[in-house]
Design a protein around this motif. Structure first.
Motif, PDB file in Angstrom:
ATOM      1  N   LEU A 235      16.207   0.925  14.697  1.00  0.00           N
ATOM      2  CA  LEU A 235      17.489   1.559  14.970  1.00  0.00           C
ATOM      3  C   LEU A 235      17.333   2.591  16.082  1.00  0.00           C
ATOM      4  O   LEU A 235      16.368   3.352  16.113  1.00  0.00           O
ATOM      5  N   GLU A 236      18.315   2.575  16.965  1.00  0.00           N
ATOM      6  CA  GLU A 236      18.343   3.590  18.005  1.00  0.00           C
ATOM      7  C   GLU A 236      19.335   4.678  17.623  1.00  0.00           C
ATOM      8  O   GLU A 236      20.117   4.539  16.671  1.00  0.00           O
ATOM      9  N   GLU A 237      19.321   5.744  18.360  1.00  0.00           N
ATOM     10  CA  GLU A 237      20.226   6.852  18.064  1.00  0.00           C
ATOM     11  C   GLU A 237      21.676   6.365  18.162  1.00  0.00           C
ATOM     12  O   GLU A 237      22.057   5.638  19.081  1.00  0.00           O
ATOM     13  N   GLY A 238      22.476   6.755  17.177  1.00  0.00           N
ATOM     14  CA  GLY A 238      23.880   6.344  17.182  1.00  0.00           C
ATOM     15  C   GLY A 238      24.124   4.999  16.533  1.00  0.00           C
ATOM     16  O   GLY A 238      25.209   4.422  16.689  1.00  0.00           O
ATOM     17  N   GLU A 239      23.163   4.476  15.770  1.00  0.00           N
ATOM     18  CA  GLU A 239      23.323   3.202  15.073  1.00  0.00           C
ATOM     19  C   GLU A 239      23.143   3.377  13.572  1.00  0.00           C
ATOM     20  O   GLU A 239      22.408   4.261  13.129  1.00  0.00           O
ATOM     21  N   VAL A 240      23.802   2.514  12.818  1.00  0.00           N
ATOM     22  CA  VAL A 240      23.705   2.499  11.355  1.00  0.00           C
ATOM     23  C   VAL A 240      23.235   1.112  10.940  1.00  0.00           C
ATOM     24  O   VAL A 240      23.742   0.102  11.448  1.00  0.00           O
TER      25      VAL A 240
ATOM     26  N   CYS B 207      39.734  -7.504  14.321  1.00  0.00           N
ATOM     27  CA  CYS B 207      39.717  -7.568  15.793  1.00  0.00           C
ATOM     28  C   CYS B 207      38.612  -6.699  16.379  1.00  0.00           C
ATOM     29  O   CYS B 207      38.379  -6.738  17.589  1.00  0.00           O
ATOM     30  N   THR B 208      37.947  -5.914  15.530  1.00  0.00           N
ATOM     31  CA  THR B 208      36.826  -5.112  16.027  1.00  0.00           C
ATOM     32  C   THR B 208      35.610  -6.014  16.216  1.00  0.00           C
ATOM     33  O   THR B 208      35.573  -7.144  15.744  1.00  0.00           O
ATOM     34  N   ALA B 209      34.593  -5.472  16.901  1.00  0.00           N
ATOM     35  CA  ALA B 209      33.415  -6.281  17.216  1.00  0.00           C
ATOM     36  C   ALA B 209      32.246  -6.006  16.287  1.00  0.00           C
ATOM     37  O   ALA B 209      31.173  -6.567  16.470  1.00  0.00           O
TER      38      ALA B 209
ATOM     39  N   PHE C 266      21.878  -6.677  11.975  1.00  0.00           N
ATOM     40  CA  PHE C 266      20.928  -5.562  11.967  1.00  0.00           C
ATOM     41  C   PHE C 266      21.564  -4.179  12.021  1.00  0.00           C
ATOM     42  O   PHE C 266      21.159  -3.283  11.295  1.00  0.00           O
ATOM     43  N   ALA C 267      22.529  -3.943  12.887  1.00  0.00           N
ATOM     44  CA  ALA C 267      23.038  -2.578  13.040  1.00  0.00           C
ATOM     45  C   ALA C 267      24.454  -2.577  13.581  1.00  0.00           C
ATOM     46  O   ALA C 267      24.926  -3.541  14.177  1.00  0.00           O
ATOM     47  N   VAL C 268      25.144  -1.440  13.321  1.00  0.00           N
ATOM     48  CA  VAL C 268      26.492  -1.208  13.827  1.00  0.00           C
ATOM     49  C   VAL C 268      26.491   0.142  14.523  1.00  0.00           C
ATOM     50  O   VAL C 268      25.904   1.107  14.027  1.00  0.00           O
ATOM     51  N   ALA C 269      27.162   0.224  15.660  1.00  0.00           N
ATOM     52  CA  ALA C 269      27.279   1.501  16.353  1.00  0.00           C
ATOM     53  C   ALA C 269      28.050   2.483  15.475  1.00  0.00           C
ATOM     54  O   ALA C 269      29.101   2.139  14.914  1.00  0.00           O
ATOM     55  N   SER C 270      27.527   3.703  15.361  1.00  0.00           N
ATOM     56  CA  SER C 270      28.162   4.714  14.502  1.00  0.00           C
ATOM     57  C   SER C 270      29.612   4.951  14.899  1.00  0.00           C
ATOM     58  O   SER C 270      30.486   5.112  14.042  1.00  0.00           O
TER      59      SER C 270
ATOM     60  N   LEU D 114      31.763   2.102  13.555  1.00  0.00           N
ATOM     61  CA  LEU D 114      31.882   2.204  12.103  1.00  0.00           C
ATOM     62  C   LEU D 114      32.842   3.320  11.724  1.00  0.00           C
ATOM     63  O   LEU D 114      33.697   3.147  10.839  1.00  0.00           O
ATOM     64  N   GLU D 115      32.729   4.451  12.372  1.00  0.00           N
ATOM     65  CA  GLU D 115      33.622   5.576  12.091  1.00  0.00           C
ATOM     66  C   GLU D 115      35.067   5.224  12.407  1.00  0.00           C
ATOM     67  O   GLU D 115      35.990   5.617  11.681  1.00  0.00           O
ATOM     68  N   ALA D 116      35.282   4.456  13.482  1.00  0.00           N
ATOM     69  CA  ALA D 116      36.637   4.060  13.853  1.00  0.00           C
ATOM     70  C   ALA D 116      37.252   3.141  12.798  1.00  0.00           C
ATOM     71  O   ALA D 116      38.419   3.304  12.408  1.00  0.00           O
ATOM     72  N   VAL D 117      36.464   2.183  12.312  1.00  0.00           N
ATOM     73  CA  VAL D 117      36.947   1.261  11.280  1.00  0.00           C
ATOM     74  C   VAL D 117      37.298   2.019  10.009  1.00  0.00           C
ATOM     75  O   VAL D 117      38.378   1.830   9.427  1.00  0.00           O
ATOM     76  N   ILE D 118      36.398   2.880   9.564  1.00  0.00           N
ATOM     77  CA  ILE D 118      36.634   3.626   8.323  1.00  0.00           C
ATOM     78  C   ILE D 118      37.819   4.566   8.476  1.00  0.00           C
ATOM     79  O   ILE D 118      38.618   4.748   7.547  1.00  0.00           O
ATOM     80  N   SER D 119      37.988   5.150   9.653  1.00  0.00           N
ATOM     81  CA  SER D 119      39.116   6.045   9.889  1.00  0.00           C
ATOM     82  C   SER D 119      40.446   5.300   9.773  1.00  0.00           C
ATOM     83  O   SER D 119      41.405   5.805   9.164  1.00  0.00           O
TER      84      SER D 119
END
Length: 302
Positions: free
Chosen positions: A56-61, A111-113, A140-144, A147-152
């Motif tokens: 994982l890189e910075e900014g990934e979940v 419609c999100t990626a 493997f991972a989702v950009a933070s 993810l925050e946009a979807v949950i919001s």
């Protein structure tokens, strides 16, 4: 997400980029698996010195954490979440339910990626322990930020899925026929029982009535006094809509019509009304019959 090849001894805690197979073809570890110390030892025993892993890189979940976060937000009611392999979380009902799905919100999220959600249909019936939704992430991972946009969005407009429990409904059934109500009961009672058993319920109040406006109205009033959850009307005649005998009887007891005709066949002549909060449904699915000389043979709607 960064992929690299590293030594097995340094692989503990890393995520596999691809499935690992034994020389003979047997699968040892699946893609996306987080390597434990025991896994590293097993791979070394199998003669493997290196594995291809992601980091994982910075900014990934991580995918598992991402789908669990989304799954915990999309639903309410009698649901439980179970994490599955490959960045997937499944939602199961804990008791018999009617499912309500916000189709427009579901389309927007899909419609999100980064995350996709699949559900059963709106207003579907689900048995206890039935899978009713799946959340799947990108590998493997989702950009933070994504993810925050979807949950919001879900928190603002959700939930997407409601699992509303159906707890022992008290159903009333009225069988009607122009010649004899008992004839309709004889024809349809076993079919009605089979249909309701598929939905995990049964009839609590049953009447058979001669099919004329006044008699049907009196029978409906009698059933309404028992305060059933809903009333189903099964008639041997083909309904002509709100102006036929059953429709006029429903109006006579104060029923407000909600819908006539449904886009299904057989069953398109559905008539639904409400007396206060009690739904009354003229059920064409059980009265779709074939006449064969003197015999009347019920036909089940699939």
């Amino acid at each position: 997400m960064r992929a690299q090849t590293i030594g097995v001894k340094e692989a503990t805690g890393r995520v596999l980029c691809c499935t690992v197979f034994r020389a003979g073809g047997k699968k040892l570890l699946a893609k996306g698996h987080v390597i434990s110390e025991e896994d590293a030892s097993m791979l070394a025993t199998e003669g493997m010195n290196e594995v291809w892993v992601t980091e994982l890189e910075e900014g990934e979940v991580g995918e598992d954490e991402a789908v669990m976060q989304v799954a915990s937000e999309i639903g309410c009611g009698s649901l439980e979440i179970r994490l599955a392999a490959g960045g997937r979380a499944n939602l199961f009902t804990t008791e018999p339910c009617c499912l309500l799905v916000d189709d427009e919100l579901l389309k927007q999220i899909n419609c999100t990626a980064s995350v996709v959600i699949a559900t059963m249909l709106n207003f579907a019936y689900a048995k206890a322990g039935q899978r009713v939704a799946t959340v799947k992430s990108t590998p493997f991972a989702v950009a933070s930020s994504q993810l925050e946009a979807v949950i919001s969005i879900i928190k603002e407009r959700g939930p997407i899925l409601q699992a509303r429990p159906i707890r022992s409904p008290a159903l009333g059934v009225l069988y009607t026929d122009p010649g004899s109500g008992e004839r309709a009961r004889l024809l349809f009672e076993s079919i009605m029982r089979q249909r309701l058993e598929r939905l995990g319920t049964s009839t609590a109040f049953v009447l058979a009535s001669l099919e004329d406006e006044g008699t049907v109205a009196k029978s409906l009033q009698h059933l309404l006094r028992a305060k059933p959850t809903a009333i189903l009307i099964a008639s041997t005649t083909a309904p002509a809509g709100p102006d036929d005998v059953v429709g006029r009887a429903m109006l006579q007891v104060g029923c407000q019509f909600e819908r006539f005709l449904a886009p299904v066949e057989p069953g398109n002549l559905l008539l639904l009304g409400y007396k206060d909060d009690t739904p009354i449904l003229s059920a064409p699915g059980v009265r779709d019959i074939k006449m064969d000389d003197q015999a009347v043979r019920p036909r089940l709607t699939q």
